[in-house]
Design a protein around this motif. Structure first.
Motif, mmCIF file in Angstrom:
data_model
loop_
_atom_site.group_PDB
_atom_site.id
_atom_site.type_symbol
_atom_site.label_atom_id
_atom_site.label_comp_id
_atom_site.label_asym_id
_atom_site.label_seq_id
_atom_site.Cartn_x
_atom_site.Cartn_y
_atom_site.Cartn_z
ATOM 1 N N GLN A 274 0.834 -1.204 0.000
ATOM 2 C CA GLN A 274 0.000 0.000 0.000
ATOM 3 C C GLN A 274 0.873 1.260 0.000
ATOM 4 O O GLN A 274 0.612 2.210 -0.752
ATOM 5 C CB GLN A 274 -0.927 -0.011 1.212
ATOM 6 C CG GLN A 274 -1.978 1.095 1.168
ATOM 7 C CD GLN A 274 -3.008 0.957 2.290
ATOM 8 O OE1 GLN A 274 -3.035 -0.053 2.987
ATOM 9 N NE2 GLN A 274 -3.836 1.977 2.468
ATOM 10 N N ASN A 277 2.534 1.707 -3.358
ATOM 11 C CA ASN A 277 1.595 2.291 -4.324
ATOM 12 C C ASN A 277 1.448 3.796 -4.122
ATOM 13 O O ASN A 277 1.365 4.562 -5.087
ATOM 14 C CB ASN A 277 0.222 1.624 -4.175
ATOM 15 C CG ASN A 277 0.093 0.396 -5.050
ATOM 16 O OD1 ASN A 277 0.498 0.425 -6.194
ATOM 17 N ND2 ASN A 277 -0.439 -0.675 -4.500
ATOM 18 N N THR A 278 1.427 4.216 -2.857
ATOM 19 C CA THR A 278 1.309 5.653 -2.553
ATOM 20 C C THR A 278 2.482 6.421 -3.163
ATOM 21 O O THR A 278 2.293 7.479 -3.784
ATOM 22 C CB THR A 278 1.278 5.871 -1.022
ATOM 23 O OG1 THR A 278 0.163 5.169 -0.472
ATOM 24 C CG2 THR A 278 1.168 7.351 -0.698
ATOM 25 N N CYS A 280 4.343 5.425 -5.638
ATOM 26 C CA CYS A 280 4.225 5.340 -7.100
ATOM 27 C C CYS A 280 3.387 6.505 -7.623
ATOM 28 O O CYS A 280 3.758 7.164 -8.594
ATOM 29 C CB CYS A 280 3.567 4.026 -7.521
ATOM 30 S SG CYS A 280 4.662 2.610 -7.472
ATOM 31 N N GLU A 281 2.264 6.731 -6.966
ATOM 32 C CA GLU A 281 1.380 7.824 -7.379
ATOM 33 C C GLU A 281 2.069 9.176 -7.212
ATOM 34 O O GLU A 281 1.952 10.065 -8.066
ATOM 35 C CB GLU A 281 0.088 7.783 -6.564
ATOM 36 C CG GLU A 281 -0.795 6.582 -6.888
ATOM 37 C CD GLU A 281 -1.960 6.426 -5.911
ATOM 38 O OE1 GLU A 281 -2.181 7.356 -5.112
ATOM 39 O OE2 GLU A 281 -2.617 5.369 -5.951
ATOM 40 N N LEU A 298 7.908 -0.542 -11.133
ATOM 41 C CA LEU A 298 6.446 -0.470 -11.074
ATOM 42 C C LEU A 298 5.802 -1.778 -11.542
ATOM 43 O O LEU A 298 4.832 -2.259 -10.947
ATOM 44 C CB LEU A 298 5.943 0.695 -11.931
ATOM 45 C CG LEU A 298 6.371 2.097 -11.484
ATOM 46 C CD1 LEU A 298 5.919 3.138 -12.496
ATOM 47 C CD2 LEU A 298 5.810 2.425 -10.111
ATOM 48 N N ARG A 302 3.358 -4.392 -9.407
ATOM 49 C CA ARG A 302 2.055 -4.907 -9.830
ATOM 50 C C ARG A 302 2.049 -6.443 -9.879
ATOM 51 O O ARG A 302 1.047 -7.067 -9.510
ATOM 52 C CB ARG A 302 1.688 -4.336 -11.215
ATOM 53 C CG ARG A 302 1.503 -2.825 -11.219
ATOM 54 C CD ARG A 302 0.309 -2.404 -10.355
ATOM 55 N NE ARG A 302 0.087 -0.966 -10.373
ATOM 56 C CZ ARG A 302 0.411 -0.136 -9.412
ATOM 57 N NH1 ARG A 302 0.995 -0.605 -8.329
ATOM 58 N NH2 ARG A 302 0.179 1.144 -9.508
ATOM 59 N N GLU A 305 1.661 -7.893 -6.467
ATOM 60 C CA GLU A 305 0.284 -7.770 -5.984
ATOM 61 C C GLU A 305 -0.681 -8.679 -6.749
ATOM 62 O O GLU A 305 -1.858 -8.761 -6.407
ATOM 63 C CB GLU A 305 -0.197 -6.327 -6.128
ATOM 64 C CG GLU A 305 0.539 -5.344 -5.249
ATOM 65 C CD GLU A 305 0.078 -3.918 -5.483
ATOM 66 O OE1 GLU A 305 -0.158 -3.215 -4.490
ATOM 67 O OE2 GLU A 305 -0.069 -3.509 -6.649
ATOM 68 N N ASP A 310 -2.534 -4.725 -14.850
ATOM 69 C CA ASP A 310 -1.871 -3.429 -14.625
ATOM 70 C C ASP A 310 -0.412 -3.492 -15.059
ATOM 71 O O ASP A 310 0.128 -2.518 -15.601
ATOM 72 C CB ASP A 310 -1.949 -3.044 -13.143
ATOM 73 C CG ASP A 310 -3.360 -2.673 -12.714
ATOM 74 O OD1 ASP A 310 -4.224 -2.545 -13.600
ATOM 75 O OD2 ASP A 310 -3.594 -2.533 -11.499
#
Length: 462
Positions: A274, A277-278, A280-281, A298, A302, A305, A310
């Motif tokens: 999580q 991912n934060t 990454c954004e 990246l 994915r 996960e 994706d």
């Protein structure tokens, strides 16, 4: 007459500027043509002319080519100066020619040319890089005896050399000495210390120096923070590494995607998807240029996960952006597909990889062989192995284990012997599985061959 000499001197200077520009661009042939034309027109080359050519030849063609320029220089009646010898010593240092560097330094002194701080710096750098720290110390001491004032580069060379040769404690003491006597310490020195301490595993000391840097007039840069961050992750100090990244983020020092990639990789390894991912954004929102390494990170996230759609969407974005997938990209995708049980799709990726001429991608092939063996499709795994150009210990370990699991001990022993004959090896667990299986199945001849092959392998490795 005086006006004529002044014009001649100005023309020589212009020629030197032209030569320097051509040499920087790597156009040595054109530089030589300019020099020939200038001499024909009566423009006398000076020491700067030859030093410019010499430095270029040192970088492009090596020390012998540079020495040939010195010979031409002397024939023209121009005497070498400190810059000449400094270029030669640096050229010898770049190629690890320690004895040649020492000989050139001695020749410099015999010729009556006084070494300056750059001469000593180049020689010390060469001695440190070739693993002679004691001799580098002696050169530093000789510098003090001759009354040559050390520069900031001198101390940075000493610090870097001490770290390179495993004398981290001595480097730290020298740094503290420089602080005590009030010598000016710049950002390069701080970065040298932080990088050296990190590589030596002294993370606490590195963070202490980083904190001190924050209270000076020199602002830490991205190199400083990223070095500490990578060091913390490498030595298992995860929270400290994340704290360093946040300091980097808050200070506005991030100019590219590399720090993001580093922290995202660390979070993935810790299973903190999580948070990964934060970041990454955040990376995408920051407008940082994303290169192959970033995309691979990246895609790996994915795949970890289980979001394969994706991952392939990222692959499409990567290729549409003009970047080419590499061996690491395919390894990530094949591994992700295999973990999700999509072996057929993994095989398609292998075929795509082969079409692109990546048959040396051992990691991707190993992932497929391991997945096939776990699915008891050992014959398909054998076909994959035969199609591989390169194989390693993990290739054979997976196959041998897979054959043993389905009770094909004779075939497992055969591949184990092939593996040993090729100079590879398998994990001890695979060897035990083969020997145990052959013994229980009563294959005495195969057991004798395996033991003989293992004995010969141990002899060759000892």
């Amino acid at each position: 007459m005086a006006r004529s000499r002044a014009l001649l001197h100005l023309s020589t200077r212009l020629m030197n500027v032209t030569l320097a520009a051509l040499c920087r661009g790597g156009c040595l042939d054109r530089a030589e043509s300019v020099l020939v034309d200038a001499i024909r027109l009566g423009l006398p080359p000076d020491v700067v002319t030859y030093n410019t050519l010499l430095a270029a030849y040192c970088r492009a063609a090596g020390l012998d080519a540079a020495l040939a320029v010195v010979h031409r220089m002397r024939e023209a009646g121009v005497s070498p100066d400190a810059v000449t010898y400094n270029s030669l010593i640096s050229g010898a240092a770049r190629r690890g020619l320690t004895m040649r560097a020492l000989d050139l330094f001695d020749e410099m002194i015999r010729s009556g040319v006084a070494p300056d701080s750059w001469s000593y710096n180049a020689l010390m750098h060469c001695l440190f890089r070739s693993g002679h720290p004691e001799d580098a110390y002696r050169v530093f001491a000789d510098m003090a005896e001759k009354g040559v004032t050390p520069s900031a580069t001198t101390y940075n060379t000493m610090l870097d050399g001490l770290f390179r040769t495993g004398h981290a404690t001595n480097a730290y003491r020298m740094f503290r000495y420089l602080q005590r006597v009030g010598l000016p310490i710049g950002i390069v020195t701080y970065n040298t210390m932080i990088n050296g301490l990190c590589k030596s595993g002294k993370v606490g000391y590195a963070r202490m120096v980083l904190k001190e840097l924050g209270s000076t007039e020199h602002a830490p840069n991205a190199v400083t923070y990223t070095t500490v961050m990578k060091c913390c992750f490498r030595y298992g100090r995860f929270d400290q590494g994340l704290e360093t990244f946040l300091s980097l983020l808050e200070g506005g020092y991030i100019s590219d995607a590399f720090p993001y990639t580093t922290v995202i990789s660390a979070l993935v390894k810790k299973g903190r998807m999580q948070e990964a991912n934060t970041y990454c954004e955040l990376m995408i929102q920051s407008g940082s240029t994303i290169d192959n390494v970033c995309y691979n990170t990246l895609i790996h996230l994915r795949c970890q996960e289980g979001k394969l759609d994706d991952a392939f969407e990222l692959l499409n974005m990567m290729e549409e952006g003009g970047l080419e997938s590499d061996e690491y990209t395919f390894s990530i995708l094949v591994n992700g597909l295999c973990k999700m049980g999509q072996i057929g799709e993994a095989e398609k990726q292998i075929w795509s990889m082969e079409m692109m001429g990546m048959q040396s991608n051992v990691v991707a092939y190993n992932c497929l062989i391991d997945a096939l063996c776990k699915s008891h499709e050992v014959d398909a795994a054998i076909k994959v192995l035969h199609s591989m150009k390169l194989k390693d210990d993990f290739t054979y370990t997976s196959l041998v284990h897979g054959l043993c699991k389905v009770g094909r001990y004779h075939m497992a022993s055969k591949f184990l012997r092939i593996c040993l004959h090729e100079g590879n090896n398998v994990l001890a667990s695979a060897k035990r599985a083969v020997i145990s299986g052959l013994r229980s199945a009563g294959f005495k001849n195969d057991l004798r061959k395996v033991r003989s092959a293992l004995y010969m392998s141990r002899l060759l490795r000892s």
